[in-house]
Design an enzyme around this catalytic site. Structure first.
Site, PDB file in Angstrom:
ATOM      1  N   TYR A 122      52.355  71.506  61.748  1.00  0.00           N
ATOM      2  CA  TYR A 122      52.323  71.994  60.367  1.00  0.00           C
ATOM      3  C   TYR A 122      53.092  73.303  60.296  1.00  0.00           C
ATOM      4  CZ  TYR A 122      50.435  73.610  55.873  1.00  0.00           C
ATOM      5  OH  TYR A 122      50.289  74.051  54.575  1.00  0.00           O
ATOM      6  N   ASP A 217      57.339  78.301  65.849  1.00  0.00           N
ATOM      7  CA  ASP A 217      56.451  78.678  64.758  1.00  0.00           C
ATOM      8  C   ASP A 217      55.159  79.198  65.382  1.00  0.00           C
ATOM      9  OD1 ASP A 217      54.861  79.014  62.605  1.00  0.00           O
ATOM     10  OD2 ASP A 217      55.024  76.959  61.828  1.00  0.00           O
ATOM     11  N   LYS A 245      49.601  84.857  59.535  1.00  0.00           N
ATOM     12  CA  LYS A 245      48.175  84.969  59.848  1.00  0.00           C
ATOM     13  C   LYS A 245      47.775  86.331  60.447  1.00  0.00           C
ATOM     14  CE  LYS A 245      47.353  80.192  59.272  1.00  0.00           C
ATOM     15  NZ  LYS A 245      48.008  78.966  59.647  1.00  0.00           N
TER      16      LYS A 245
HETATM   17  C1  PLP Z   1      49.133  78.330  58.635  1.00  0.00           C
HETATM   18  C2  PLP Z   1      50.432  77.921  59.199  1.00  0.00           C
HETATM   19  C3  PLP Z   1      51.610  77.955  58.448  1.00  0.00           C
HETATM   20  C4  PLP Z   1      51.599  78.270  56.978  1.00  0.00           C
HETATM   21  O1  PLP Z   1      51.196  79.565  56.724  1.00  0.00           O
HETATM   22  P1  PLP Z   1      50.668  79.924  55.248  1.00  0.00           P
HETATM   23  O2  PLP Z   1      50.459  81.409  55.320  1.00  0.00           O
HETATM   24  O3  PLP Z   1      49.423  79.142  55.057  1.00  0.00           O
HETATM   25  O4  PLP Z   1      51.731  79.545  54.296  1.00  0.00           O
HETATM   26  C5  PLP Z   1      52.798  77.675  59.075  1.00  0.00           C
HETATM   27  N1  PLP Z   1      52.847  77.350  60.367  1.00  0.00           N
HETATM   28  C6  PLP Z   1      51.740  77.294  61.127  1.00  0.00           C
HETATM   29  C7  PLP Z   1      51.854  76.964  62.575  1.00  0.00           C
HETATM   30  C8  PLP Z   1      50.494  77.554  60.563  1.00  0.00           C
HETATM   31  O5  PLP Z   1      49.390  77.453  61.301  1.00  0.00           O
END
Ligand code: PLP
Length: 404
Positions: A122, A217, A245
């Site tokens: 994701y 990511d 985060k």
């Molecule tokens: C949570 C998450 C996102 C998206 O971040 P948001 O602040 O919710 O837009 C992207 N990549 C990873 C790996 C994530 O866990």
């Protein structure tokens, strides 16, 4: 309901009035030990005094400037010192924005269009990555999202995690038009799935051989697997890194950083556009910097990782022995995949019993413990998950397992 996974709480979502340390307090006055932690950001726990102090000090000075200021530079320098891949950084407002900008940057830099992503990873809620995505997309059983034009999805090539052969084949077949390989170095949105020995190094090699930009990511893994995230832990340096985060200390944030040569292609020094009214928001930067300063002291990882280790052990001894399955874990994140033999990619994860996972969520909630309402999320621990909190959690797990 403003983000879909929040609706999945069983039997129905509870409403929170306040939170402190490891606890959420509901409007009914119930106290819940929190293992969701805002879906990852709160590695210090809720309402940490140092973060609160930094935010209050910033509020005293004002909360939006529309011009550069010192604190954003201080946070940038910290992150650059911790992440070997990052020479320059751009702060945005969410992980979604970070991966969106990173992919655009990779396309602008290479002059190519296609990207490789991994099944069940994701990367936020924008068009390029809503193809076989994890998190709530998985929870609700969606292949991607309606509203994403086929012409766009077609540019996203999906391959299984931990499968070097397939990545290499797809990368080489599309070499002339491959802009990027984007990966969660540890999957955290399909439960927790670890890279096999050498997998990330192979991605580095394939990216080098095809001229694609390797994007890690690290929105979840950044500052969670340790100060330097997955790239330091596994000793593989990507070209671009996305963060989010934890680096906002609980406020909305995202960031992308990487090699100078690539990052200079962003506006204003280059032609790839990125902008944001709230980019590098002062309150977020204050909270993020305070959080990272706490992390540098070391105790956070000691407590959070120990808490995770103790709970993982109990899940292995009690849940796995009764129902089978595996517990995947690293640092302060983990997930139990009931009845699965091994989980090394998203297809493996789907073979696990997600209803049993949901039943555990439901029974734990009755016993004052809040875990994510989906097997395709992770348990997170924090500096506030001290020994007594963990002991009470373990009692709740033991009791819950009896009635599953
Ligand atoms: C949570 C998450 C996102 C998206 O971040 P948001 O602040 O919710 O837009 C992207 N990549 C990873 C790996 C994530 O866990």
């Amino acid at each position: 309901m403003n983000s879909p996974i929040r609706a999945a709480v069983k039997p129905y979502p509870f409403y929170v009035r306040s939170a402190d340390g490891p606890y959420l307090r509901t409007v009914e006055g119930e106290e819940l030990i929190d293992y969701v932690l805002g879906y990852g950001p709160l590695i210090l726990g809720h309402r940490h005094p140092q973060v609160r102090k930094a935010v209050e000090e910033q509020l005293e000075k004002d909360w939006l400037y529309g011009t550069p200021y010192e604190l954003e530079i201080e946070l940038a320098k910290k992150i650059i010192s911790h992440y070997p891949s990052i020479d320059m950084i751009r702060f945005v407002n969410s992980g979604t924005e970070a991966t969106m900008a990173a992919i655009r940057l990779a396309r602008g830099y290479t002059g190519r269009k296609k990207i490789i992503k991994f099944d069940g990873c994701y990367h936020g809620a924008h068009d390029a990555v809503l193809v076989k995505a994890g998190s709530a997309v998985s929870h609700y059983g969606l292949p991607g999202s309606a509203g994403v034009p086929e012409e766009v999805s077609k540019l996203t090539l999906v391959v299984p995690f931990n499968d070097v052969e397939t990545v290499e084949k797809v990368a080489k077949e599309n070499q002339d038009d491959l802009a990027a390989i984007i990966v969660e170095p540890v999957m955290g949105n399909a439960g927790v799935i670890l890279p096999k020995e050498g997998f990330l190094k192979e991605l580095r090699r394939i990216a080098d051989e095809t001229g694609a930009v390797l994007i890690f990511d690290e929105v979840i893994t950044g500052y969670r697997l340790g100060i330097g995230g997955a790239q330091v832990r596994f000793n593989v340096v990507p070209d671009l890194t996305t963060l989010g985060k934890i680096i906002g200390g609980g406020f909305p944030v995202g960031a992308l950083g990487g090699k100078r040569e690539i990052m200079e292609k962003l506006t204003p020094t280059g032609p790839v556009f990125n902008a944001g009214t709230f980019n590098a928001h002062p309150v977020t930067m204050a909270a993020g910097l305070a959080t990272i300063k706490e992390l540098e002291r070391g105790y956070v990882y000691e407590i959070a990782n120990k808490a995770a280790e103790s709970i993982v052990k109990v899940l292995e001894q009690e849940a796995v022995s009764k129902f089978g399955g595996v517990v995947n874990s690293i640092a302060s994140m983990f997930q139990w995949f009931p009845k699965a033999e091994k989980v090394e990619n998203y297809a493996d994860a789907q073979k696990a019993d997600k209803n049993l996972s949901l039943r555990l969520h439901e029974e734990l909630l009755k016993r004052g413990v809040f875990i994510a309402p989906s097997m395709f999320e992770a348990w997170f621990t924090s500096a506030a998950h001290t020994k007594d909190v963990v002991e009470r959690t373990i009692e709740a797990i033991t009791e819950a397992l009896k009635v599953l």
